[in-house]
Design an enzyme around this catalytic site. Structure first.
Site, PDB file in Angstrom:
ATOM      1  N   VAL A 123      42.011  47.989  39.596  1.00  0.00           N
ATOM      2  CA  VAL A 123      41.427  47.991  40.938  1.00  0.00           C
ATOM      3  C   VAL A 123      40.524  49.214  41.119  1.00  0.00           C
ATOM      4  CG1 VAL A 123      41.914  47.967  43.417  1.00  0.00           C
ATOM      5  CG2 VAL A 123      43.359  46.657  41.861  1.00  0.00           C
ATOM      6  N   CYS A 124      40.961  50.367  40.647  1.00  0.00           N
ATOM      7  CA  CYS A 124      40.139  51.586  40.756  1.00  0.00           C
ATOM      8  C   CYS A 124      38.866  51.458  39.923  1.00  0.00           C
ATOM      9  CB  CYS A 124      40.932  52.813  40.312  1.00  0.00           C
ATOM     10  SG  CYS A 124      42.376  53.142  41.343  1.00  0.00           S
ATOM     11  N   GLU A 125      38.999  50.867  38.749  1.00  0.00           N
ATOM     12  CA  GLU A 125      37.825  50.648  37.902  1.00  0.00           C
ATOM     13  C   GLU A 125      36.839  49.718  38.597  1.00  0.00           C
ATOM     14  OE1 GLU A 125      36.621  48.569  33.669  1.00  0.00           O
ATOM     15  OE2 GLU A 125      38.640  49.404  33.866  1.00  0.00           O
TER      16      GLU A 125
END
Length: 170
Positions: A61-63
């Site tokens: 999700v952060c990527e």
């Protein structure tokens, strides 16, 4: 004032007060990828700023959040800067930037002094990671958009943040 949230199925406590639209965004210090000190106001000056806050670049999700802001930079003028803030070590941020080709985004780490998280209300007490959030600031560092996510596995409304940042670039 502590707030409750989720990190997947785990209950978390986020420390600090939430900032609101219209607030003056606090200045902060962090670490750059070369381990030198980053001073937010000094380095970003009178640019429009998107602060993309992620728990860890080593998660899907952060990527994805970071890649979406990277893609948006193709349509930004030099007056708009994206700064990704996490508690990842600067070495991990450097590796991510190189491998994922996110060269138009700045990365700073709050792992060392936690100045950002204390001023912006983003530290997850139990994990010592940052709560997913997005801030859009005008040239005078007034907050024009803010989103703190209650569930850290959700993506932020990055399209709205991008739209607001572009609308400020006049």
């Amino acid at each position: 004032m502590p707030r409750k949230g989720k990190f997947g199925t785990v209950d978390i406590t986020v420390l600090g007060d939430e900032l609101k639209v219209g607030d003056k965004a606090p200045d902060f210090k962090a670490d750059k990828m070369d381990l030198t000190e980053y001073h937010f106001y000094e380095e970003e000056g009178r640019k429009i700023k998107i602060l993309s806050v992620v728990p860890s670049l080593d998660t899907d999700v952060c990527e994805l959040q970071t890649k979406m802001f990277q893609k948006a930079t193709e349509f930004f003028s030099d007056n708009i800067v994206v700064v990704t803030v996490s508690n990842d070590l600067p070495f991990a941020q450097q590796r991510f930037k190189k491998v994922k080709k996110t060269d138009k985004i700045k990365f700073v780490s709050d792992y060392n002094c936690r100045d950002f998280s204390s001023r912006y209300g983003t530290l997850i007490q139990e994990l010592k990671l940052l709560n997913r959030s997005v801030f859009v600031l005008d040239k005078d560092n007034t907050i024009k958009y803010v989103q703190y996510l209650g569930q850290n596995t959700d993506l932020p409304e990055y399209e709205e943040a991008i739209k607001i940042a572009k609308s400020l670039d006049k």
